[in-house]
Design an enzyme around this catalytic site. Structure first.
Site, short mmCIF file in Angstrom:
data_model
loop_
_atom_site.label_atom_id
_atom_site.label_comp_id
_atom_site.label_asym_id
_atom_site.label_seq_id
_atom_site.Cartn_x
_atom_site.Cartn_y
_atom_site.Cartn_z
N GLY A 120 1.70 22.14 -41.14
CA GLY A 120 2.28 21.49 -42.32
C GLY A 120 3.56 22.14 -42.82
O GLY A 120 3.83 22.11 -44.03
N ASP A 165 -0.88 16.99 -46.47
CA ASP A 165 0.00 18.16 -46.36
C ASP A 165 0.71 18.47 -47.68
O ASP A 165 0.66 19.62 -48.15
CB ASP A 165 1.04 17.95 -45.24
CG ASP A 165 0.45 18.14 -43.86
OD1 ASP A 165 -0.79 18.11 -43.74
OD2 ASP A 165 1.22 18.32 -42.90
#
Ligand code: PMV
Length: 328
Positions: free
Chosen positions: A115, A160
């Site tokens: 992420g 994320d």
């Protein structure tokens, strides 16, 4: 308006369970880990939006809608586009007509399933919010980060940006948002990196394709993913590492079935199991990038060396760390 520079950071994340299925409204569990991206921002009088990534060795600036490359590869403009969106939203919210310098220094491997793009966006938004006195709430920082993520791949679930902004551990559902989770005991987690970069967008697109081709089969895989998350939430509450390990393996099998694993990921998963891990799976979009394993504490070093012997790099990860924050 502050004249000094402001530094903010945001954590990397690992998805413990439920990646990809989360794009289709199923729940997923994500935790923030102790690798961070640091973003330093300052005001410029020349109204340029200047961006430099120390980790990617690229720099350049946007001025009057155009991008000017200073150093590094041509792909810099594409990489910087989400940061431009974040900066413009913050400048708009603060009503300031100035330029800014944004310098990124990341401990998070890029395009590896941890992420990093959402962490850069969340740290940039947090730093600029402070520098420009924009007074955005944490919820608004999350929204801005989510907008930036949409430029990277069309249909992100939002998991994320949520974990990069809020940190900790969450159960996330696209339509319902997230519920924070209290994990009260230590989870000996290992992250293994194949070193293969891949694009989240094309893997998400691949899943869409396979679902369109075989909707009944793929939908029941998603249903199974949901059951895994329900059981995993319970196991995380009870601290049952063995059950978590078993569930990780089932989850890895489902991800393999929809075509998002990779030979090297499977190899690292087997290496972790051989060294005594309770379980292992790919994490994030797959197709390369990272895998995770849970092991008895005394075997963590062994699992790390087994992953490294199999051609990956590995590190122990502390979970449940703080979300985006100001550092100075
Ligand atoms: O590989 P990453 O860190 O980009 O994570 C992607 C997670 C997916 O579930 C595959 C996509 C999403 O937006 O949730």
């Amino acid at each position: 308006m502050k004249s000094e520079t402001v530094i903010a950071s945001a954590p990397a994340k690992v998805i413990l369970f439920g990646e990809h299925f989360v794009v289709y409204g199923k729940p997923a569990i994500a935790v923030a880990i102790d690798r961070r991206v640091y973003v330093k921002v300052g005001i410029r009088e020349d109204r340029k939006l200047y961006i430099r990534s120390l980790s990617l060795e690229i720099s350049g600036y946007f001025q009057n809608e155009k991008f000017f490359l200073e150093s590094g590869k041509e792909s810099a403009e594409e990489k910087f586009e989400p940061i431009r969106v974040v900066a413009e939203k913050l400048l708009e919210a603060s009503n300031k007509d100035v330029g800014v310098t944004i310098e990124i220094d990341s401990q998070i491997p890029v395009a590896a399933g941890l992420g990093s793009s959402a962490s850069v966006a969340a740290a940039t938004a947090t730093a600029l919010n402070h520098l420009l006195n924009a007074e955005l709430s944490r919820e608004e920082i999350f929204r801005v980060t989510f907008e930036a993520e949409k430029l990277i791949h069309g249909t992100p679930s939002g998991i994320d940006p949520a974990i990069a902004t809020y940190g900790g551990a969450i159960v996330y559902r696209k339509d319902e948002g997230f519920q924070p989770m209290n994990i009260e005991f230590s989870v000996p987690l290992i992250v293994g990196d194949t070193g293969l970069e891949r694009s989240t967008g094309s893997l998400v697109a691949h899943v869409k394709q396979i679902r369109n081709a075989y909707p009944e089969i793929v939908n029941s895989i998603f249903e199974a993913g949901e059951k895994i998350v329900e059981k995993a939430v319970q196991a995380l509450k009870e601290g049952d590492l063995e059950v978590l390990g078993r569930l990780m393996l089932i989850n890895h099998g489902l991800l393999f079935a929809i075509g998002v694993s990779h030979e090297k990921l499977d190899k690292l998963v087997h290496a972790a199991l051989r060294a005594g891990a309770y379980g292992a799976k790919l994490t994030g979009a797959g197709g390369g990038g990272c895998m995770i394993a849970i092991a008895p504490s005394k075997l963590v070093d062994q699992v790390i060396s087994s992953i490294e012997q199999a051609g990956g790099t590995a590190f122990p990860a502390k979970i449940n760390v703080e979300g985006a924050r100001i550092e100075n």
